[in-house]
Design an enzyme around this catalytic site. Structure first.
Site, mmCIF file in Angstrom:
data_model
loop_
_atom_site.group_PDB
_atom_site.id
_atom_site.type_symbol
_atom_site.label_atom_id
_atom_site.label_comp_id
_atom_site.label_asym_id
_atom_site.label_seq_id
_atom_site.Cartn_x
_atom_site.Cartn_y
_atom_site.Cartn_z
ATOM 1 N N LEU A 107 0.821 -1.207 0.000
ATOM 2 C CA LEU A 107 0.000 0.000 0.000
ATOM 3 C C LEU A 107 0.858 1.261 0.000
ATOM 4 C CD1 LEU A 107 -3.084 1.155 0.891
ATOM 5 C CD2 LEU A 107 -1.759 1.668 2.888
ATOM 6 N N PHE A 108 0.574 2.215 -0.889
ATOM 7 C CA PHE A 108 1.382 3.434 -0.857
ATOM 8 C C PHE A 108 0.498 4.651 -0.668
ATOM 9 C CE2 PHE A 108 4.262 1.279 -4.225
ATOM 10 C CZ PHE A 108 4.577 0.324 -3.312
ATOM 11 N N GLU A 144 0.724 3.379 0.166
ATOM 12 C CA GLU A 144 0.934 2.231 -0.728
ATOM 13 C C GLU A 144 0.146 1.046 -0.232
ATOM 14 O OE1 GLU A 144 2.634 -0.255 -3.633
ATOM 15 O OE2 GLU A 144 2.746 1.903 -3.426
#
Length: 277
Positions: free
Chosen positions: A7-8, A131
C-alpha cells in the site's frame, strides 16, 4: 529485497474527431536496494519528476515510526534523508515518503491515532504517499495531512492502489478528493495488469479508474523490468506504440511511475519510454 509493496500513501494535480494526447512525467520508487545509488544520485539523473522513498513501514497504535530501507540508505528516520531531499528539491524533483509496504508493522486505531501519525509525517517531510490496500482511518490520515497546507506550503498527497482494488475503504480514501497524484499499480494483478495476449483488461481498468477518481493526476504504475513483478511488465516498444498512446488521451493522465530505481537503472526503461510519456 522487497519488490512488491502492498500500500502506498504519499504526501509532500468542420467536424473532425481529434484525439488529444496529454504529456506526462516519470516517477520512480527508491530505497529498497543498496545497489541503486543514493537518493541524490537518482535525482541528478534528470530522468524523474517524482521519487518515492520506500517505505515508512512502522507506524500507528503507539509504535515508534520507522523506515525500512536498504543498507546504507538514510538510517531509520526520514530525517536521515533530509540533505538529499533538499538537494532533489533544488533540482525540481518532488520527493514523497511512501508509507506502508509488504511485511510492515503498521495500522491505525482511531482518528486520534491518524492525527498523531500525520503530526509525525508533517514534522519530517511535506509530501507523503500511501501504498497498498486501504485500511481503516486512512481517509482521516489524508484529511489530517491536508489540513497542514497553507497558501505558502502545501502538503502533497499521493496514493498507490492496485489496479484491481475496488472496495469501500478505498472509495472512502480516494473519495476525500485530497490526493494530488494517484499512481495505480498495473502489475501483480492478473485481472488488470498488461498481458500481450490480452491488452483490453488494462485499458478497461484504466477507464474505470479515471472515471472514479475526480481529482488529481493519474499515473500508470509499471515494473521497470520483467523481474520486478510477477505480471504486468510492458516491453518498451509495446508501451510506446500500443499502451501509452491510448492512456494519454485521458485529461487526468499524469505519466508513469516505475518500480523501481534499481530495476530502471539496470534496464534503462525510463529512457526507452521517455519520448512516449
Amino acid at each position: 529485497m522487497a519488490r512488491n509493496p502492498v500500500l502506498f500513501l504519499s504526501f509532500v494535480i468542420v467536424a473532425l474527431f481529434i484525439e488529444t494526447a496529454y504529456g506526462g512525467e516519470i516517477g520512480v520508487y527508491w530505497g529498497q536496494n543498496s545497489n541503486e545509488g543514493t537518493l541524490s544520485e537518482a535525482c541528478a539523473t534528470g530522468k524523474y519528476a517524482f521519487i518515492n522513498i520506500a517505505f515508512l513501514n512502522r507506524f500507528g497504535r503507539g509504535r515508534n515510526p520507522g523506515l525500512n530501507l536498504a543498507a546504507g540508505h538514510c538510517g531509520s528516520s526520514p530525517a536521515g534523508c533530509s540533505a538529499a531531499i533538499n538537494d532533489c528539491q533544488a533540482k525540481g524533483v518532488k520527493v514523497f515518503l511512501s508509507i506502508g509496504g509488504t511485511g510492515g508493522d503498521y495500522s491505525l486505531e482511531s482518528k486520534a491515532d491518524a492525527q498523531k501519525v500525520a503530526d509525525y509525517l508533517w514534522k519530517t517531510t511535506t509530501s507523503a504517499g500511501k501504498e497498498g490496500a486501504p485500511a481503516e482511518f486512512y481517509d482521516d490520515l489524508a484529511r489530517s495531512l491536508s489540513a497542514y497546507s497553507t497558501p505558502g506550503k502545501k502538503a502533497l498527497l499521493s496514493f498507490s492502489p492496485r489496479c484491481g482494488s475496488f472496495n469501500q475503504q478505498l472509495k472512502a480514501v480516494v473519495g476525500t478528493g485530497l490526493f494530488d497524484y494517484v499512481w495505480i499499480r498495473f502489475y501483480d494483478s492478473f485481472t488488470c495488469s498488461y498481458m500481450r495476449s490480452y491488452q483490453g483488461a488494462m485499458l478497461i481498468a484504466w477507464d474505470n479508474w479515471t472515471a472514479f477518481i475526480k481529482t488529481g493526476k493519474i499515473f500508470v504504475g509499471l515494473p521497470a523490468t520483467q523481474d520486478a513483478a510477477e505480471v504486468g511488465y510492458i516491453p518498451p516498444t509495446d508501451a510506446t506504440n500500443l499502451m501509452l498512446p491510448s492512456l494519454k488521451s485521458t485529461p487526468k493522465y499524469g505519466g508513469v511511475v516505475l518500480w523501481s530505481r534499481y530495476f530502471d537503472d539496470n534496464n534503462g526503461y525510463s529512457s526507452s519510454i521517455k519520448v512516449a510519456v
